[in-house]
Design a protein around this motif. Structure first.
Motif: not given
Length: 326
Positions: A275-276, A280-289
């Motif tokens: 994201l922008t 990103l500052d407002r989010s938990f990032v979950i990387n998917m594979y």
């Protein structure tokens, strides 16, 4: 000072000023110092009365929105231009509609005090099991647990001044959309969309206080954005905190009136790219594979109306009603 049934007033030259700070709530999900509240549409029977004789002539089916409280009481919400006042709340707008996410039987058992005892820890692990059965988190540490906690949090998020987003990032076939579909089935009043207008977003949040699941969110990152994309980005940038609002000028009769709509709700943003920086500052990032497990890759997400998902949602409402003070 005169103590009224619900409010404290002071009569000043014939003007009764309400001096008590009333809790202005969104009835879809609300918490005051005393109670938790959920608005829900309930189908019920009412007596039909002959207007001439006053005699009962049968029954008819009605479909109305009721406000259900943690002390097992209910109040019908009427569509009126006047504010709706209760014991410790103040509603300025009755929702136009709310989803049927809590089963009628579970509501009836709760109001009657006959619901099954709930263990929040067991509920958490039941939700973890659902995520883990349908999605491969082998390369995502604690992926099932994070998503299960987020799902439970959506039922009590209005206890908090802010609530983060989840950003699901991965290439095509990584299971990120499938994960969004599970959230769509379990999260509080969830609504999932690929193409959605900004007006649809803020009006739905205002009515349902629901979880927005936005697929193809990488469109927020492109350089030349349309006006509609700028509007959606503004909603997302403000909607992580309870003070997030958008203003619109709307026509009412012969007047133009400025109206505010809340943008505060849980949000799950799904995309191939990140994201922008602001989002990103407002989010938990979950990387998917991409998964190498054919059983999970080929396993479809059941319908939101499946008995398993309905049972979990019923327990999530009971979790919020019984444990919101904890």
């Amino acid at each position: 000072y005169k103590e009224q049934p619900h409010v404290m007033t002071k009569d000043v030259k014939g003007l009764k000023i309400i001096t008590k700070n009333l809790n202005r709530i969104n009835p879809a999900q609300a918490f005051t110092e005393q109670h938790a509240y959920f608005a829900h549409r309930i189908t019920h029977l009412v007596e039909k009365i002959d207007p001439k004789t006053g005699d009962k002539i049968g029954e008819e089916i009605r479909d109305d929105i009721y406000l259900i409280s943690s002390d097992r009481k209910y109040t019908r919400l009427y569509y009126t231009t006047s504010p709706f006042q209760g014991g410790d709340y103040f509603i300025t707008k009755v929702p136009d509609d709310v989803p049927r996410r809590w089963s009628a039987k579970s509501i009836a058992d709760f109001l009657d005090g006959k619901e099954q005892k709930l263990n929040p820890t067991e509920l958490f692990y039941n939700i973890v099991r659902i995520y883990d059965q349908l999605v491969d988190f082998e390369n995502t540490k604690h992926g099932a647990e994070i998503n299960a906690l987020y799902t439970m949090g959506t039922y009590v998020y209005r206890l908090f001044a802010s609530f983060p987003y989840i950003n699901l990032v991965g290439e095509r076939g990584s299971g990120k959309t499938k994960l969004g579909e599970i959230h769509n089935s379990l999260d509080f009043n969830a609504f999932m969309s690929v193409g959605i207008t900004s007006a649809n977003i803020f009006r739905t949040i205002e009515d349902t206080a629901g979880t927005l699941i936005l697929d193809e969110s990488e469109k927020m990152e492109i350089q030349e954005k349309s006006e509609a994309q700028f509007d959606i980005e503004a909603i997302l940038n403000s909607g992580y905190r309870e003070t997030g609002y958008v203003s619109r000028i709307e026509r009412e009769g012969r007047r133009n009136v400025r109206k505010q709509y809340s943008t505060y709700s849980p949000k799950i943003l799904i995309g191939i790219r990140s994201l922008t920086p602001t989002l990103l500052d407002r989010s938990f990032v979950i990387n998917m594979y991409k998964t190498l497990n054919p059983d999970k890759a080929n396993k479809a997400v059941p319908s939101p109306n499946s008995p398993e998902f309905q049972e979990i949602r019923d327990k999530l409402y009971l979790f919020a009603m019984n444990f919101w003070k904890d």
